[in-house]
Enzyme design. Structure first.
Site, PDB file in Angstrom:
ATOM      1  N   TYR A   1     -61.562 -18.091  -7.682  1.00 17.40           N
ATOM      2  CA  TYR A   1     -61.699 -18.390  -9.280  1.00 17.40           C
ATOM      3  C   TYR A   1     -63.308 -17.979  -9.559  1.00 17.40           C
ATOM      4  CZ  TYR A   1     -57.259 -20.430 -10.180  1.00 17.40           C
ATOM      5  OH  TYR A   1     -56.129 -20.954 -10.238  1.00 17.40           O
TER       6      TYR A   1
ATOM      7  N   LYS B   1     -55.288 -19.189   5.272  1.00 12.05           N
ATOM      8  CA  LYS B   1     -54.819 -17.962   5.768  1.00 12.05           C
ATOM      9  C   LYS B   1     -55.888 -17.488   6.801  1.00 12.05           C
ATOM     10  CE  LYS B   1     -51.521 -14.972   5.514  1.00 12.05           C
ATOM     11  NZ  LYS B   1     -49.934 -15.131   5.658  1.00 12.05           N
TER      12      LYS B   1
ATOM     13  N   ASP C   1     -48.630 -19.313   3.551  1.00 14.66           N
ATOM     14  CA  ASP C   1     -47.154 -18.974   3.351  1.00 14.66           C
ATOM     15  C   ASP C   1     -46.080 -20.099   3.931  1.00 14.66           C
ATOM     16  OD1 ASP C   1     -48.131 -18.195   5.762  1.00 14.66           O
ATOM     17  OD2 ASP C   1     -47.130 -16.185   5.970  1.00 14.66           O
TER      18      ASP C   1
ATOM     19  N   ASP D   1     -53.626 -24.265  -6.190  1.00 20.12           N
ATOM     20  CA  ASP D   1     -53.240 -24.161  -7.854  1.00 20.12           C
ATOM     21  C   ASP D   1     -51.675 -23.890  -7.560  1.00 20.12           C
ATOM     22  OD1 ASP D   1     -53.021 -23.518 -10.390  1.00 20.12           O
ATOM     23  OD2 ASP D   1     -53.111 -21.456 -10.013  1.00 20.12           O
TER      24      ASP D   1
ATOM     25  N   ASP E   1     -48.158 -26.626  -7.940  1.00 16.76           N
ATOM     26  CA  ASP E   1     -46.954 -26.300  -8.969  1.00 16.76           C
ATOM     27  C   ASP E   1     -45.732 -26.482  -8.040  1.00 16.76           C
ATOM     28  OD1 ASP E   1     -48.670 -25.841 -11.279  1.00 16.76           O
ATOM     29  OD2 ASP E   1     -47.515 -24.232 -11.633  1.00 16.76           O
TER      30      ASP E   1
HETATM   31  C1  IPM Z   1     -54.304 -25.536 -13.537  1.00 13.37           C
HETATM   32  C2  IPM Z   1     -54.213 -24.431 -14.203  1.00 13.37           C
HETATM   33  C3  IPM Z   1     -55.493 -23.759 -14.500  1.00 13.37           C
HETATM   34  C4  IPM Z   1     -55.992 -23.228 -13.152  1.00 13.37           C
HETATM   35  C5  IPM Z   1     -55.688 -22.608 -15.511  1.00 13.37           C
HETATM   36  C6  IPM Z   1     -55.307 -22.975 -16.832  1.00 13.37           C
HETATM   37  C7  IPM Z   1     -57.150 -21.873 -15.299  1.00 13.37           C
HETATM   38  O1  IPM Z   1     -53.311 -23.736 -13.864  1.00 13.37           O
HETATM   39  O2  IPM Z   1     -54.855 -26.478 -13.892  1.00 13.37           O
HETATM   40  O3  IPM Z   1     -53.694 -25.369 -12.380  1.00 13.37           O
HETATM   41  O4  IPM Z   1     -55.576 -22.190 -12.560  1.00 13.37           O
HETATM   42  O5  IPM Z   1     -56.461 -24.083 -12.292  1.00 13.37           O
HETATM   43 MN    MN Z   2     -52.278 -24.316 -12.122  1.00 13.30          MN
END
Ligand code: IPM
Ligand code: MN
Length: 356
Positions: free
Chosen positions: A142, A188, A220, A244, A248
């Site tokens: 990032y 990885k 993975d 990240d 999710d």
């Molecule tokens: C998160 C979001 C952020 C990230 C974006 C909005 C920059 O997806 O907080 O997980 O990738 O960190």
């Molecule tokens: Mn995110």
């Protein structure tokens, strides 16, 4: 009376609606525990672009240094999608995380018993899941340099220093000591040098925590294992982009991304936010689930203000609304007795905070 200064960043889309409900709940906590919360609002993301022309105004950067903790909703939306990268709402959020020095992002993925049917996975696979993803937040691909875009070639750089890996590993091991004492480090290392270093340093740090069992997993495989058998995990520690993605994925074990909070810590002032986005498609309709933000306020009390009893009270109130069958639209299909709006959900949790 205990005084706390709380920075409030409502942001875009559903941000203002869900943060307002978290404030409601914090006011109920203040009444019960005799705190005084002083709220200070700051601009970030699209709202900041509209008002000041930039996604991370100087005033926000200065302001967040003067509060005890910052509660944040979400940023972004189609209105600002075509701006140059340095002016995008997301760039503002990344800049804020970096400036605040909140390098450790804690993302718990908990499956509430009342909602085991809300998951797309079988109830027996998800019942009892309680994972803490510890995501490195201010390094990795990032932020790595060099980075460049041209129409014919573009690149980013994934970089970690030994110090950056050490400090996030320590956070993960310390959290694991208070839980089931198992850490899975995700990388990885079979392909990337940066992951090779990650693995070596995590291994080294683990020697200071002999009571914690460390395993390593390729990213993975970790994605696959999270879906196959999530209960094998306790604490997962990983870099920025892997965290990240995996957080999710882990969030959906719970049935709705609208349920899961996060805490970004590691410096004097922490940043507390739901893991979901600004959901512009449902903004203003009163159907957003405020639970992730309310649970983020609970994390703020716990990790930021060390008010453990107050934090636990919010968590109990959330469990009780779910047990009593109150559901926002995202989870309405699962054992609902009553489908409620964003504000109703916030008010019911605030009421329960006074009682549970
Ligand atoms: C998160 C979001 C952020 C990230 C974006 C909005 C920059 O997806 O907080 O997980 O990738 O960190
Ligand atoms: Mn995110």
């Amino acid at each position: 009376m205990k005084q706390y200064k709380i920075g409030i960043i409502k942001g875009d889309g559903i941000g203002p609606e869900i943060v307002d409900e978290a404030i409601n709940v914090l006011d109920a906590v203040a009444a019960r525990f005799g705190f005084n919360f002083e709220y200070h609002e700051f601009l970030l993301g699209g709202a900041a672009i509209d008002e000041t022309g930039v996604p991370l105004p100087e005033e926000t950067l200065k302001g967040v240094q003067k509060v005890d903790a910052v509660l944040f909703g979400a940023i972004g939306g189609p209105k600002w999608d075509n701006l140059e990268r340095h002016l995008r709402p997301e760039t503002g959020l990344l800049g804020l995380r970096k400036a605040m020095g909140t390098f450790a992002n804690l993302r718990p993925a908990i499956v509430y018993d009342e909602l085991v049917n809300a998951s797309t996975l079988k109830p027996e696979v998800v019942k009892g899941v309680d994972i803490m993803v510890v995501r490195e937040l201010t390094g990795g691909i990032y932020f790595g340099k060099p980075r460049e875009y041209t129409p014919n070639k573009a690149y980013n750089t994934m970089v970690y220093t030994k110090e950056e890996i050490e400090r996030i590993a320590k956070v993960a091991f310390e959290i694991a000591q208070k839980r089931s004492k198992r850490v899975t480090s995700v990388d990885k290392a079979n392909v990337l040098e940066v992951s090779q270093l990650w693995r070596e340093v995590v291994e080294e740090v683990s020697k200071d925590y002999p009571d914690v069992e460390l395993t390593h997993m390729y990213v993975d495989n970790a994605a696959m294992q999270l879906i196959r058998d999530p209960k094998q995990f306790d604490v997962i520690v990983t870099g920025n982009i892997f965290g990240d993605i995996l957080s999710d994925a882990a969030s959906m074990l719970s049935g709705s991304i609208g349920l899961l909070p996060s805490a970004s810590i590691g410096s004097k002032v922490g940043l507390y936010e739901p893991i979901h986005g600004s959901a512009p498609d449902i903004a203003g309709q009163g159907i957003a689930n405020p639970i992730a933000t309310i649970a983020s306020a609970a994390m703020m009390l716990k990790y930021g203000l060390n008010e453990i009893e107050a934090a636990d009270t919010i968590d109990r109130a959330i469990k009780k609304v779910l047990a009593d069958g109150y559901r926002t639209k995202d989870i309405a299909a699962f054992d609902a007795k009553e489908v409620v709006s964003t504000t109703e959900m916030g008010s019911i949790i605030a009421n329960y905070v006074a009682k549970v």
